[in-house]
Design a protein around this motif. Structure first.
Motif, PDB file in Angstrom:
ATOM      1  N   VAL A   1     -33.162  38.293  -9.514  1.00 34.53           N
ATOM      2  CA  VAL A   1     -33.300  37.394 -10.660  1.00 34.53           C
ATOM      3  C   VAL A   1     -31.950  37.214 -11.356  1.00 34.53           C
ATOM      4  O   VAL A   1     -31.585  36.099 -11.759  1.00 34.53           O
ATOM      5  N   ALA A   2     -31.206  38.310 -11.508  1.00 35.49           N
ATOM      6  CA  ALA A   2     -29.893  38.210 -12.155  1.00 35.49           C
ATOM      7  C   ALA A   2     -28.957  37.291 -11.379  1.00 35.49           C
ATOM      8  O   ALA A   2     -28.231  36.472 -11.963  1.00 35.49           O
ATOM      9  N   GLU A   3     -28.961  37.406 -10.044  1.00 36.41           N
ATOM     10  CA  GLU A   3     -28.118  36.537  -9.223  1.00 36.41           C
ATOM     11  C   GLU A   3     -28.568  35.078  -9.333  1.00 36.41           C
ATOM     12  O   GLU A   3     -27.739  34.166  -9.418  1.00 36.41           O
ATOM     13  N   GLY A   4     -29.874  34.853  -9.343  1.00 36.44           N
ATOM     14  CA  GLY A   4     -30.383  33.492  -9.504  1.00 36.44           C
ATOM     15  C   GLY A   4     -29.977  32.889 -10.833  1.00 36.44           C
ATOM     16  O   GLY A   4     -29.638  31.706 -10.916  1.00 36.44           O
ATOM     17  N   ARG A   5     -29.979  33.704 -11.883  1.00 32.85           N
ATOM     18  CA  ARG A   5     -29.541  33.213 -13.192  1.00 32.85           C
ATOM     19  C   ARG A   5     -28.066  32.827 -13.172  1.00 32.85           C
ATOM     20  O   ARG A   5     -27.664  31.833 -13.797  1.00 32.85           O
ATOM     21  N   ARG A   6     -27.242  33.635 -12.488  1.00 30.53           N
ATOM     22  CA  ARG A   6     -25.813  33.313 -12.413  1.00 30.53           C
ATOM     23  C   ARG A   6     -25.583  31.993 -11.671  1.00 30.53           C
ATOM     24  O   ARG A   6     -24.761  31.170 -12.082  1.00 30.53           O
ATOM     25  N   PHE A   7     -26.314  31.785 -10.591  1.00 32.84           N
ATOM     26  CA  PHE A   7     -26.196  30.520  -9.865  1.00 32.84           C
ATOM     27  C   PHE A   7     -26.604  29.345 -10.753  1.00 32.84           C
ATOM     28  O   PHE A   7     -25.937  28.304 -10.777  1.00 32.84           O
ATOM     29  N   ALA A   8     -27.707  29.512 -11.477  1.00 31.33           N
ATOM     30  CA  ALA A   8     -28.194  28.423 -12.332  1.00 31.33           C
ATOM     31  C   ALA A   8     -27.200  28.132 -13.462  1.00 31.33           C
ATOM     32  O   ALA A   8     -26.940  26.959 -13.800  1.00 31.33           O
ATOM     33  N   ALA A   9     -26.621  29.190 -14.043  1.00 28.95           N
ATOM     34  CA  ALA A   9     -25.647  28.995 -15.121  1.00 28.95           C
ATOM     35  C   ALA A   9     -24.396  28.287 -14.602  1.00 28.95           C
ATOM     36  O   ALA A   9     -23.837  27.397 -15.270  1.00 28.95           O
ATOM     37  N   GLY A  10     -23.937  28.664 -13.406  1.00 25.71           N
ATOM     38  CA  GLY A  10     -22.779  27.992 -12.827  1.00 25.71           C
ATOM     39  C   GLY A  10     -23.052  26.530 -12.534  1.00 25.71           C
ATOM     40  O   GLY A  10     -22.193  25.661 -12.770  1.00 25.71           O
ATOM     41  N   LEU A  11     -24.225  26.231 -12.032  1.00 25.56           N
ATOM     42  CA  LEU A  11     -24.595  24.829 -11.775  1.00 25.56           C
ATOM     43  C   LEU A  11     -24.622  24.025 -13.060  1.00 25.56           C
ATOM     44  O   LEU A  11     -24.126  22.883 -13.113  1.00 25.56           O
ATOM     45  N   LEU A  12     -25.200  24.595 -14.109  1.00 25.70           N
ATOM     46  CA  LEU A  12     -25.294  23.878 -15.382  1.00 25.70           C
ATOM     47  C   LEU A  12     -23.898  23.568 -15.929  1.00 25.70           C
ATOM     48  O   LEU A  12     -23.647  22.447 -16.404  1.00 25.70           O
ATOM     49  N   GLN A  13     -22.986  24.526 -15.833  1.00 22.18           N
ATOM     50  CA  GLN A  13     -21.640  24.308 -16.353  1.00 22.18           C
ATOM     51  C   GLN A  13     -20.904  23.207 -15.576  1.00 22.18           C
ATOM     52  O   GLN A  13     -20.299  22.305 -16.180  1.00 22.18           O
ATOM     53  N   ARG A  14     -20.977  23.222 -14.263  1.00 20.01           N
ATOM     54  CA  ARG A  14     -20.249  22.238 -13.459  1.00 20.01           C
ATOM     55  C   ARG A  14     -20.873  20.845 -13.555  1.00 20.01           C
ATOM     56  O   ARG A  14     -20.156  19.834 -13.563  1.00 20.01           O
ATOM     57  N   LEU A  15     -22.172  20.777 -13.631  1.00 20.54           N
ATOM     58  CA  LEU A  15     -22.819  19.464 -13.786  1.00 20.54           C
ATOM     59  C   LEU A  15     -22.574  18.895 -15.180  1.00 20.54           C
ATOM     60  O   LEU A  15     -22.511  17.672 -15.350  1.00 20.54           O
TER      61      LEU A  15
ATOM     62  N   ARG B   1     -13.205  18.159  -6.582  1.00 20.03           N
ATOM     63  CA  ARG B   1     -12.938  19.578  -6.826  1.00 20.03           C
ATOM     64  C   ARG B   1     -14.201  20.344  -7.179  1.00 20.03           C
ATOM     65  O   ARG B   1     -14.401  21.488  -6.727  1.00 20.03           O
ATOM     66  N   LEU B   2     -15.080  19.729  -7.957  1.00 24.56           N
ATOM     67  CA  LEU B   2     -16.253  20.448  -8.452  1.00 24.56           C
ATOM     68  C   LEU B   2     -17.472  20.350  -7.530  1.00 24.56           C
ATOM     69  O   LEU B   2     -18.309  21.243  -7.535  1.00 24.56           O
ATOM     70  N   TYR B   3     -17.564  19.265  -6.765  1.00 27.92           N
ATOM     71  CA  TYR B   3     -18.775  19.110  -5.953  1.00 27.92           C
ATOM     72  C   TYR B   3     -18.941  20.230  -4.921  1.00 27.92           C
ATOM     73  O   TYR B   3     -20.065  20.720  -4.721  1.00 27.92           O
ATOM     74  N   PRO B   4     -17.882  20.677  -4.231  1.00 28.08           N
ATOM     75  CA  PRO B   4     -18.070  21.813  -3.303  1.00 28.08           C
ATOM     76  C   PRO B   4     -18.606  23.065  -4.006  1.00 28.08           C
ATOM     77  O   PRO B   4     -19.416  23.797  -3.431  1.00 28.08           O
ATOM     78  N   GLU B   5     -18.166  23.281  -5.247  1.00 29.12           N
ATOM     79  CA  GLU B   5     -18.684  24.425  -5.993  1.00 29.12           C
ATOM     80  C   GLU B   5     -20.162  24.230  -6.326  1.00 29.12           C
ATOM     81  O   GLU B   5     -20.961  25.180  -6.247  1.00 29.12           O
ATOM     82  N   VAL B   6     -20.520  22.990  -6.691  1.00 31.29           N
ATOM     83  CA  VAL B   6     -21.925  22.699  -6.985  1.00 31.29           C
ATOM     84  C   VAL B   6     -22.796  22.961  -5.755  1.00 31.29           C
ATOM     85  O   VAL B   6     -23.866  23.581  -5.838  1.00 31.29           O
ATOM     86  N   ARG B   7     -22.329  22.491  -4.622  1.00 28.79           N
ATOM     87  CA  ARG B   7     -23.113  22.660  -3.400  1.00 28.79           C
ATOM     88  C   ARG B   7     -23.182  24.143  -2.990  1.00 28.79           C
ATOM     89  O   ARG B   7     -24.241  24.608  -2.520  1.00 28.79           O
ATOM     90  N   ALA B   8     -22.102  24.889  -3.178  1.00 31.22           N
ATOM     91  CA  ALA B   8     -22.117  26.314  -2.831  1.00 31.22           C
ATOM     92  C   ALA B   8     -23.106  27.078  -3.715  1.00 31.22           C
ATOM     93  O   ALA B   8     -23.858  27.944  -3.232  1.00 31.22           O
ATOM     94  N   LEU B   9     -23.120  26.766  -5.002  1.00 31.45           N
ATOM     95  CA  LEU B   9     -24.062  27.424  -5.913  1.00 31.45           C
ATOM     96  C   LEU B   9     -25.504  27.061  -5.567  1.00 31.45           C
ATOM     97  O   LEU B   9     -26.394  27.909  -5.595  1.00 31.45           O
ATOM     98  N   ALA B  10     -25.739  25.790  -5.245  1.00 33.99           N
ATOM     99  CA  ALA B  10     -27.082  25.357  -4.862  1.00 33.99           C
ATOM    100  C   ALA B  10     -27.527  26.024  -3.560  1.00 33.99           C
ATOM    101  O   ALA B  10     -28.697  26.397  -3.400  1.00 33.99           O
TER     102      ALA B  10
ATOM    103  N   LYS C   1     -31.595  23.258 -17.720  1.00 29.72           N
ATOM    104  CA  LYS C   1     -31.725  23.622 -19.130  1.00 29.72           C
ATOM    105  C   LYS C   1     -33.079  24.235 -19.419  1.00 29.72           C
ATOM    106  O   LYS C   1     -33.213  25.139 -20.240  1.00 29.72           O
ATOM    107  N   LEU C   2     -34.093  23.750 -18.720  1.00 32.08           N
ATOM    108  CA  LEU C   2     -35.432  24.331 -18.879  1.00 32.08           C
ATOM    109  C   LEU C   2     -35.408  25.799 -18.476  1.00 32.08           C
ATOM    110  O   LEU C   2     -35.977  26.669 -19.142  1.00 32.08           O
ATOM    111  N   GLU C   3     -34.723  26.085 -17.391  1.00 32.03           N
ATOM    112  CA  GLU C   3     -34.629  27.470 -16.936  1.00 32.03           C
ATOM    113  C   GLU C   3     -33.795  28.310 -17.882  1.00 32.03           C
ATOM    114  O   GLU C   3     -34.141  29.457 -18.195  1.00 32.03           O
TER     115      GLU C   3
END
Length: 344
Positions: free
Chosen positions: A135-149, A183-192, A338-340
């Motif tokens: 769950v902690a790792e999933g939260r980190r992925f979600a937080a990173g996605l939110l920041q980059r998007l 620059r940011l899209y590869p990071e978005v895809r890696a997090l997803a 944001k819901l998450e």
């Protein structure tokens, strides 16, 4: 040779009579032969019907039959108007099974103790789930996605001049939208991708959370039944007036012990109610993570990437900023994230 007298009957004494071992007065009453030849023969006495058993078990205390406590569902619900029928029936079973005549107070000392042990086990399971590395790792992925998007928000990247607000947006906008996206899209895809890999484990954790939540609700109902039964037993003991002082003192001690146990169970129930709310909130968060991982990599991101690429190749910044498909897709993905993130 032997004498022929040996074969004669023994001589009787004058005036004597033969000894009768079983006189007629001691003979059993004649028993009529049963009509059915398969019935067993009664050799002595007359057959008697067996004594009918009571519909409730006889409970002994020190060799004496212990009287059952007079209690019914209506009596229990009369003590607590908010008690459901199921809780009242559970409390009735507890009252019937509690032995107040035990010299060792066993039923009273252990009154509801198993429920508190169960609460400890569930609390450990809850803590293990909340601190789950998945769950902690999933939260980190979600937080990173939110920041980059958020950094790739079309209204900010493709802002235009005109008006004070647009001027401010234009000053904050990146000078190279295409470079920022590349620059940011590869990071978005890696997090997803990372979130998608964790999806099965997140779903499994979500099932565990739901199971703990159901167990907490069942425990809360059982605690309510014990608390109601304890209150009734204390009230019952207070109404007893016995001539035996020793027995009266014995019951009074039981009452004090039950009051202590009932107070302890009430505190446990309050903690369980808070845990039910906490587990429900955690369950919503984890389920939101699972839903986010389901369609993000295969559906949402490919459509968003196509719309963003179209906006980057638009003839003007105004046309790119007002592209409806891109804005809708971006808003939908941010809404899921944001819901998450807003879950307690």
């Amino acid at each position: 040779m032997t004498s022929g007298k040996a074969d004669e009957p023994p001589e009787k004494k004058p005036g004597g009579s033969p000894r009768v071992l079983f006189p007629e007065s001691a003979a059993p009453e004649p028993v009529a032969a049963p009509k059915d030849g398969n019935q067993p023969k009664i050799l002595f006495g007359a057959p008697r019907a067996p004594t009918p058993k009571g519909d409730r078990p006889r409970v002994l205390a020190a060799g004496e039959v212990r009287q059952r406590i007079s209690c019914g569902v209506a009596d229990l619900r009369g003590m607590d108007a908010n008690a459901t029928e199921a809780v009242a029936k559970a409390a009735l079973r507890i009252v019937d099974s509690t032995n107040l005549d035990d010299h060792y107070f066993d039923d009273v000392v252990r009154f509801g103790a198993a429920l508190q042990t169960e609460h400890g086990r569930l609390a450990e399971s809850e803590l293990e789930i909340v601190s789950s590395e998945v769950v902690a790792e999933g939260r980190r992925f979600a937080a990173g996605l939110l920041q980059r998007l958020t950094d790739l928000d079309p209204d900010r990247v493709f802002s235009v001049r005109g008006g004070f607000l647009n001027t401010v947006k234009a000053l904050a906008a990146p000078r190279d939208p295409a470079g920022l996206f590349s620059r940011l899209y590869p990071e978005v895809r890696a997090l997803a991708t990372g979130l998608n890999v964790l999806a099965p484990e997140i779903v499994a954790v979500a099932k565990q959370v739901r199971a703990v939540g159901k167990a907490y609700k069942s425990l809360s109902n059982n605690l309510a039944g014990h608390i109601l039964a304890g209150r009734f037993l204390v009230h019952h003991i207070s109404s007893l007036q016995l001539s035996d002082r020793e027995r009266q003192a014995h019951y009074a001690s039981q009452s004090e012990a039950l009051e202590t146990r009932t107070s302890s169970l009430s505190a446990t129930k309050a903690t369980v109610e808070m845990s039910i709310w906490t587990v429900a909130a955690v369950s919503q968060e984890i389920e939101a993570l699972a839903r986010l991982a389901e369609g993000l990599l295969q559906e949402d991101l490919p459509a968003w990437h196509a719309a963003y690429s179209a906006a980057l190749t638009a003839q003007s910044a105004e046309q790119a900023r007002t592209t409806v498909p891109l804005r809708d897709l971006h808003t939908r993905i941010l809404g899921k994230l944001k819901l998450e993130r807003n879950r307690p």
